[in-house]
Design a protein around this motif. Sequence first.
Motif, PDB file in Angstrom:
ATOM      1  N   VAL A   1       1.780 -12.753  13.455  1.00 25.43           N
ATOM      2  CA  VAL A   1       1.238 -12.768  12.094  1.00 25.43           C
ATOM      3  C   VAL A   1       0.703 -11.392  11.727  1.00 25.43           C
ATOM      4  CG1 VAL A   1      -0.560 -13.716  10.601  1.00 25.43           C
ATOM      5  CG2 VAL A   1       0.731 -15.234  12.113  1.00 25.43           C
ATOM      6  N   GLY A   2      -0.059 -10.782  12.632  1.00 24.44           N
ATOM      7  CA  GLY A   2      -0.656  -9.492  12.326  1.00 24.44           C
ATOM      8  C   GLY A   2       0.374  -8.407  12.083  1.00 24.44           C
ATOM      9  N   ALA A   3       1.414  -8.356  12.924  1.00 26.90           N
ATOM     10  CA  ALA A   3       2.429  -7.311  12.763  1.00 26.90           C
ATOM     11  C   ALA A   3       3.198  -7.482  11.465  1.00 26.90           C
ATOM     12  CB  ALA A   3       3.379  -7.323  13.962  1.00 26.90           C
ATOM     13  N   TRP A   4       3.577  -8.713  11.131  1.00 32.10           N
ATOM     14  CA  TRP A   4       4.321  -8.948   9.891  1.00 32.10           C
ATOM     15  C   TRP A   4       3.446  -8.663   8.669  1.00 32.10           C
ATOM     16  CZ3 TRP A   4       4.202 -11.865   5.460  1.00 32.10           C
ATOM     17  CH2 TRP A   4       5.410 -11.979   4.755  1.00 32.10           C
ATOM     18  N   TRP A   5       2.229  -9.160   8.699  1.00 36.79           N
ATOM     19  CA  TRP A   5       1.284  -8.983   7.585  1.00 36.79           C
ATOM     20  C   TRP A   5       1.030  -7.495   7.350  1.00 36.79           C
ATOM     21  CZ3 TRP A   5      -4.180 -11.739   7.916  1.00 36.79           C
ATOM     22  CH2 TRP A   5      -4.873 -11.558   6.717  1.00 36.79           C
ATOM     23  N   HIS A   6       0.786  -6.768   8.411  1.00 34.14           N
ATOM     24  CA  HIS A   6       0.543  -5.331   8.351  1.00 34.14           C
ATOM     25  C   HIS A   6       1.745  -4.610   7.738  1.00 34.14           C
ATOM     26  CE1 HIS A   6       0.378  -1.312  10.504  1.00 34.14           C
ATOM     27  NE2 HIS A   6      -0.895  -1.402  10.199  1.00 34.14           N
ATOM     28  N   GLY A   7       2.959  -4.968   8.163  1.00 34.39           N
ATOM     29  CA  GLY A   7       4.153  -4.335   7.617  1.00 34.39           C
ATOM     30  C   GLY A   7       4.359  -4.621   6.148  1.00 34.39           C
ATOM     31  N   GLN A   8       4.113  -5.861   5.738  1.00 34.24           N
ATOM     32  CA  GLN A   8       4.281  -6.207   4.329  1.00 34.24           C
ATOM     33  C   GLN A   8       3.246  -5.504   3.453  1.00 34.24           C
ATOM     34  OE1 GLN A   8       6.816  -7.814   3.097  1.00 34.24           O
ATOM     35  NE2 GLN A   8       7.666  -8.189   5.121  1.00 34.24           N
ATOM     36  N   ALA A   9       2.025  -5.367   3.950  1.00 34.40           N
ATOM     37  CA  ALA A   9       1.007  -4.625   3.196  1.00 34.40           C
ATOM     38  C   ALA A   9       1.428  -3.173   3.019  1.00 34.40           C
ATOM     39  CB  ALA A   9      -0.338  -4.717   3.910  1.00 34.40           C
ATOM     40  N   ALA A  10       1.990  -2.578   4.077  1.00 32.62           N
ATOM     41  CA  ALA A  10       2.434  -1.186   3.982  1.00 32.62           C
ATOM     42  C   ALA A  10       3.567  -1.038   2.983  1.00 32.62           C
ATOM     43  CB  ALA A  10       2.862  -0.691   5.359  1.00 32.62           C
ATOM     44  N   ARG A  11       4.499  -1.988   2.965  1.00 35.10           N
ATOM     45  CA  ARG A  11       5.611  -1.926   2.016  1.00 35.10           C
ATOM     46  C   ARG A  11       5.117  -2.060   0.580  1.00 35.10           C
ATOM     47  NH1 ARG A  11      10.225  -5.899   4.136  1.00 35.10           N
ATOM     48  NH2 ARG A  11      11.138  -5.206   2.172  1.00 35.10           N
ATOM     49  N   ALA A  12       4.168  -2.946   0.371  1.00 34.12           N
ATOM     50  CA  ALA A  12       3.615  -3.098  -0.972  1.00 34.12           C
ATOM     51  C   ALA A  12       2.861  -1.846  -1.396  1.00 34.12           C
ATOM     52  CB  ALA A  12       2.682  -4.317  -1.015  1.00 34.12           C
ATOM     53  N   ALA A  13       2.096  -1.266  -0.470  1.00 34.77           N
ATOM     54  CA  ALA A  13       1.364  -0.044  -0.789  1.00 34.77           C
ATOM     55  C   ALA A  13       2.320   1.102  -1.088  1.00 34.77           C
ATOM     56  CB  ALA A  13       0.436   0.323   0.376  1.00 34.77           C
ATOM     57  N   ALA A  14       3.411   1.202  -0.316  1.00 34.11           N
ATOM     58  CA  ALA A  14       4.381   2.268  -0.554  1.00 34.11           C
ATOM     59  C   ALA A  14       5.069   2.102  -1.897  1.00 34.11           C
ATOM     60  CB  ALA A  14       5.417   2.291   0.572  1.00 34.11           C
ATOM     61  N   ALA A  15       5.307   0.848  -2.318  1.00 30.66           N
ATOM     62  CA  ALA A  15       5.925   0.614  -3.617  1.00 30.66           C
ATOM     63  C   ALA A  15       5.029   1.103  -4.749  1.00 30.66           C
ATOM     64  CB  ALA A  15       6.224  -0.873  -3.795  1.00 30.66           C
TER      65      ALA A  15
END
Length: 534
Positions: free
Chosen positions: A495-509
Amino acid sequence: MQPDNWSAAPADRASGEGFERFLDRVVTAEQMRAIEGSLFEAGMPVAALMEKVAGRIAAWVVDRFPRQHYPRVAVVGGPGHNGGDGLVVARELFALGYSVQVCSPASRPKPLTADHLRYGEYLGIQTFQRIGDLAPCDLLIDGLFGFGLERPVEGAMADVVAAINALDCPVVSIDLPSGLHTDTGAALGAAVRAAHTLCLGLWKQAFCQDEALTYSGQSHLIGFDIPAQAVAAVLESAPAVRRTTPATVRAKLPLPRQPDTHKYRVGQLLLVAGSRPYAGATLLSALGARASGVGMLTLAVPESLRLMVLAQMPEALVVGCPETDQGAIARFPDDLDLGRYGAIACGPGLSRHAMAPVQAVLDSSAPLLLDADGLNLLAELGCGDTLPSRAAPTVLTPHRGEFERLFPGQLAAQGTAGAAAQAAAGQTGAVVLLKGACTAIAHPQGHLWYVPESTPALARGGSGDVLTGLIGGLLAQKIAGAENPLAMALDAALVGAWWHGQAARAAAADRTELGVDGFHLAQYLNPVLAQVLA
């Protein structure tokens, strides 16, 4: 805040009942051959399957690259059935009004592929043997080679690949970018660099390897109605290899909470972090823990950092520890009871001068996550000697450099990050999260998960500290009342790894890949989770 490619894999909605449980499975070339072989043995004509697959691909192309904007399409078809898929796609797009041309560079295609080539010429589709003879196009479809390629792409075919890569238009690869190894994701000599890759049926292992990302572009799963029993016959007896999905995360979150719960029931985390030279790591890991929703957060820091940390994290209990001359934690205070915590996360910013607290948390009875300097100090102690004796679950979160220090030579010996993580988990009894563009997470009993959705925005100091706090907070919540603590440790890492990655993708967008520092990454964690739950 949601990036355009938020869902990298549209669901295989047309598959039969029961297939859905396999949508997150990752297969090798050998397994995919066995699944397809069972379909042909059961009576599915190869030609019929080719028509079905190509129809799904053509529908995807029409939806993503409409004719009014991409009127000129070129298809490069190889000698095998991947080339046949491409030729049927060419025929379907031609029937829909696209201007289509075909390049077939192979001198002796398979009989079915040759039939489609001949029929396309009959319909009036321009066909060339040399890729240099193609007219300018708005879109190219790569059907040169599919899964299962094992020989290097050399000579004339390498020239074809180079010519594809030199084109100034989007490239869509069928199943895999031509030239990639299905299992390792490595380029076999030359390889096509696609803008999109349409993986057919089930995810191939290459899509979970860092090495393939340069070539695969955005990846999409295209289903073709594989019967569940055909997949089950091959995969159910094999060690499970999976991709983390939004459905996985929803099922493993520590939600919903009981209406009558309180802070001591939803996890107590001790975060051991920081030194005078690396004070910021303390705050970034604490921000990750805060976002996790853990009920009680205690921070153990050098005494010289205590007031600064308390000012930034007023909801946390901040314990000042005696420190070394270098500003590292020398030892824990005598009244700090490590056994009272649901989980301990240790490592961000500790420095190499904090061996005593690392030894103390290793000796404790609490579930433990080690990262950063916690891992570097563990390497000095010898993880093979230290970790198997721990009764409580341990989670290790190394990047490749830290992994190499912990397990010298394993990455080279095993061939892929996933296999190396599995070997390390089996050796230590720990859950091993090997960080990368495609993160691999291995359970000691052989289960392997990949988190392939990430962003280069995470290639920045501090992002791993946020992940440590996030997984630590989830670990404390998941362990509370758990019957199988090691399984809960795996869930927290997933959960943590996926959540962290999705937050980074949203921030990069929102902020571009240059604008995702650790502080802003932490600010995106909770809004992204709200979107997932919605």
